[in-house]
Design a protein around this motif. Sequence first.
Motif, PDB file in Angstrom:
ATOM      1  N   PRO A 143     -24.145  -2.861 -19.749  1.00 37.09           N
ATOM      2  CA  PRO A 143     -22.643  -3.385 -19.512  1.00 37.09           C
ATOM      3  C   PRO A 143     -21.482  -2.596 -18.409  1.00 37.09           C
ATOM      4  N   VAL A 144     -20.411  -3.555 -18.457  1.00 35.68           N
ATOM      5  CA  VAL A 144     -19.483  -2.745 -17.008  1.00 35.68           C
ATOM      6  C   VAL A 144     -18.361  -2.123 -17.961  1.00 35.68           C
ATOM      7  N   VAL A 145     -18.106  -0.950 -17.469  1.00 39.03           N
ATOM      8  CA  VAL A 145     -17.608   0.600 -18.665  1.00 39.03           C
ATOM      9  C   VAL A 145     -16.340   0.259 -17.161  1.00 39.03           C
ATOM     10  N   GLY A 146     -16.434   0.248 -15.887  1.00 38.07           N
ATOM     11  CA  GLY A 146     -15.146   0.821 -14.924  1.00 38.07           C
ATOM     12  C   GLY A 146     -15.747  -0.254 -13.609  1.00 38.07           C
ATOM     13  N   HIS A 147     -14.173   0.320 -13.243  1.00 38.50           N
ATOM     14  CA  HIS A 147     -14.993  -0.742 -11.243  1.00 38.50           C
ATOM     15  C   HIS A 147     -14.346   0.416 -10.879  1.00 38.50           C
ATOM     16  N   ALA A 148     -14.856  -0.114  -9.003  1.00 45.37           N
ATOM     17  CA  ALA A 148     -15.332   1.795  -8.282  1.00 45.37           C
ATOM     18  C   ALA A 148     -14.451   0.695  -7.211  1.00 45.37           C
ATOM     19  N   LEU A 149     -13.436   0.903  -6.250  1.00 46.55           N
ATOM     20  CA  LEU A 149     -12.438  -0.004  -5.860  1.00 46.55           C
ATOM     21  C   LEU A 149     -12.575   1.021  -4.205  1.00 46.55           C
ATOM     22  N   MET A 150     -13.173   0.574  -3.400  1.00 48.25           N
ATOM     23  CA  MET A 150     -13.155   1.041  -2.112  1.00 48.25           C
ATOM     24  C   MET A 150     -12.373   0.541  -0.994  1.00 48.25           C
ATOM     25  N   TYR A 151     -11.649   1.201  -0.261  1.00 49.02           N
ATOM     26  CA  TYR A 151     -10.429   0.689   0.878  1.00 49.02           C
ATOM     27  C   TYR A 151     -10.917   1.606   2.040  1.00 49.02           C
ATOM     28  N   ARG A 152     -10.298   1.165   3.182  1.00 47.94           N
ATOM     29  CA  ARG A 152      -9.916   2.650   4.277  1.00 47.94           C
ATOM     30  C   ARG A 152      -8.576   2.398   5.105  1.00 47.94           C
ATOM     31  N   ASP A 153      -8.187   3.186   5.311  1.00 48.45           N
ATOM     32  CA  ASP A 153      -6.439   3.038   5.996  1.00 48.45           C
ATOM     33  C   ASP A 153      -6.948   3.786   7.566  1.00 48.45           C
ATOM     34  N   THR A 154      -5.210   3.158   7.928  1.00 48.05           N
ATOM     35  CA  THR A 154      -5.108   3.200   9.831  1.00 48.05           C
ATOM     36  C   THR A 154      -5.400   3.966   9.690  1.00 48.05           C
ATOM     37  N   SER A 155      -4.976   5.185   9.255  1.00 52.66           N
ATOM     38  CA  SER A 155      -5.455   7.015   9.618  1.00 52.66           C
ATOM     39  C   SER A 155      -6.062   7.395   9.301  1.00 52.66           C
ATOM     40  N   GLY A 156      -7.371   6.976   9.044  1.00 52.83           N
ATOM     41  CA  GLY A 156      -9.412   7.393   9.128  1.00 52.83           C
ATOM     42  C   GLY A 156      -9.129   7.699   7.577  1.00 52.83           C
ATOM     43  N   ARG A 157      -8.444   7.075   6.752  1.00 55.55           N
ATOM     44  CA  ARG A 157      -9.178   8.012   5.888  1.00 55.55           C
ATOM     45  C   ARG A 157      -9.720   7.159   4.664  1.00 55.55           C
ATOM     46  N   VAL A 158     -10.851   7.527   3.984  1.00 59.42           N
ATOM     47  CA  VAL A 158     -11.178   6.018   3.086  1.00 59.42           C
ATOM     48  C   VAL A 158     -11.231   6.926   1.508  1.00 59.42           C
ATOM     49  N   HIS A 159     -10.950   5.640   1.373  1.00 62.55           N
ATOM     50  CA  HIS A 159     -10.306   6.302  -0.953  1.00 62.55           C
ATOM     51  C   HIS A 159     -11.421   4.767  -1.928  1.00 62.55           C
ATOM     52  N   VAL A 160     -12.152   5.885  -2.500  1.00 63.92           N
ATOM     53  CA  VAL A 160     -12.924   5.354  -3.729  1.00 63.92           C
ATOM     54  C   VAL A 160     -11.894   5.899  -5.394  1.00 63.92           C
ATOM     55  N   THR A 161     -11.332   4.788  -5.385  1.00 67.23           N
ATOM     56  CA  THR A 161     -10.656   4.915  -6.920  1.00 67.23           C
ATOM     57  C   THR A 161     -11.625   4.315  -7.950  1.00 67.23           C
ATOM     58  N   VAL A 162     -11.987   5.122  -9.735  1.00 67.12           N
ATOM     59  CA  VAL A 162     -12.525   4.844  -9.819  1.00 67.12           C
ATOM     60  C   VAL A 162     -11.349   4.405 -11.651  1.00 67.12           C
ATOM     61  N   ARG A 163     -11.526   3.379 -12.146  1.00 73.64           N
ATOM     62  CA  ARG A 163     -10.795   2.579 -13.129  1.00 73.64           C
ATOM     63  C   ARG A 163     -11.572   2.493 -13.876  1.00 73.64           C
ATOM     64  N   MET A 164     -11.284   3.113 -14.908  1.00 71.38           N
ATOM     65  CA  MET A 164     -11.886   2.582 -16.600  1.00 71.38           C
ATOM     66  C   MET A 164     -10.839   1.556 -17.056  1.00 71.38           C
ATOM     67  N   ALA A 165     -12.236   1.170 -17.990  1.00 68.82           N
ATOM     68  CA  ALA A 165     -12.132  -0.134 -18.650  1.00 68.82           C
ATOM     69  C   ALA A 165     -12.204   0.326 -19.920  1.00 68.82           C
ATOM     70  N   CYS A 166     -10.917  -0.721 -21.015  1.00 69.05           N
ATOM     71  CA  CYS A 166     -10.573  -0.305 -21.895  1.00 69.05           C
ATOM     72  C   CYS A 166     -12.402  -0.115 -22.625  1.00 69.05           C
ATOM     73  N   PRO A 167     -12.770   0.600 -24.143  1.00 72.32           N
ATOM     74  CA  PRO A 167     -12.230   1.621 -24.298  1.00 72.32           C
ATOM     75  C   PRO A 167     -12.641   2.998 -23.800  1.00 72.32           C
ATOM     76  N   TYR A 168     -13.525   2.982 -22.494  1.00 75.84           N
ATOM     77  CA  TYR A 168     -13.926   4.239 -21.780  1.00 75.84           C
ATOM     78  C   TYR A 168     -13.368   4.763 -20.902  1.00 75.84           C
ATOM     79  N   LEU A 169     -13.469   6.309 -20.779  1.00 75.61           N
ATOM     80  CA  LEU A 169     -12.304   6.892 -20.507  1.00 75.61           C
ATOM     81  C   LEU A 169     -13.860   7.695 -19.398  1.00 75.61           C
ATOM     82  N   LEU A 170     -13.661   8.483 -18.843  1.00 71.92           N
ATOM     83  CA  LEU A 170     -13.918   9.984 -18.030  1.00 71.92           C
ATOM     84  C   LEU A 170     -13.246  10.931 -18.372  1.00 71.92           C
ATOM     85  N   TRP A 171     -14.601  11.240 -18.910  1.00 72.76           N
ATOM     86  CA  TRP A 171     -14.674  12.917 -19.428  1.00 72.76           C
ATOM     87  C   TRP A 171     -14.725  13.707 -18.079  1.00 72.76           C
ATOM     88  N   SER A 172     -13.972  14.559 -18.356  1.00 76.12           N
ATOM     89  CA  SER A 172     -14.043  15.827 -17.308  1.00 76.12           C
ATOM     90  C   SER A 172     -14.051  17.479 -17.627  1.00 76.12           C
TER      91      SER A 172
END
Length: 305
Positions: A143-172
């Motif tokens: 089962p796929v519960v979400g996606h990780a999106l990876m991208y860099r910007d021109t300032s030298g920063r790398v981002h990884v955004t975790v987006r969950m798919a319904c009905p799943y949520l990150l539990w912190s």
Amino acid sequence: MIGRSARKSSSPTPMSSSSKPSSAALPDGAAAAAVERRPKRGVALSAPRGSRFVRSIPPPSPPPPTRNTYSYCSAGVASTCQNCIGGTCTTVDGHGSLDEVCTLPVSEGGNLDDSSLCPVAGQDSRIISAPIVDAASTSDITPVVGHALMYRDTSGRVHVTVRMACPYLLWSSPSASTGADATNTVTLTYNVDGGGSPTVVVLRLMPPPWAGAGTPSNYACYTFSYDLPGVSGCEQMGTLLTRASVRYAAFYSNRNADYCVPGGEGDDGGVSDGDSGTIDQDGAVTGLSRPPPSPPPRPPAPPPP
């Protein structure tokens, strides 16, 4: 002369009820205080030399938070996610709407200009998307519960955004002492020029101030960001790998009752481990024992304005 003497010796005019008594009519201490408090006519108040009076102006109100157009509640197959009904399953990120927690490019429903992102080598896209799956699943269909999106910007920063798919949520469940959550992480491995051993950094989920220190909470979307030292622009790095490891649960709410529970009504459910696999800067994803089927190719990013 006689007339003037007579006028001077005439008795004083009686004092009206509104007149102030002279200091002679007051006790000694009160008379001195009255004289000290009595303002001098014709003398203006002034500030000490070298200073000036400044009128106090309240600081301006902070700008309203930036909102994403992306919404976890309507991003799934159904028109509205079930755990968004009733308003009981709230999330720290406002179901993906708060830009300061969930930083997304414009093409993904956010506010980060796509033209500021670095292109992925050998691809038309500037964003790498990897599915997040149940790390402990033994099923033939993972089962796929979400996606990780990876991208860099021109300032030298790398981002990884975790987006969950319904009905799943990150539990912190962050630490009360450090404030960070070591169960929701992104492991970043990088080397600028390919020489020597790569550097490994573990990014932990850090709740925003309004979430409360040490307070368990849910997220539909969260962005991990890191400034790569010595990197500017979009130069290809010798090594750049990321891997998202998260804790999640399926949540359900009820429009007629005030509850939001993992696993279904009346069930405590359970929290599971999610894994994105290792995401390379060229878009390859490896390291999953049971990878999900390959998704269809992503459309190219829109041209810059």
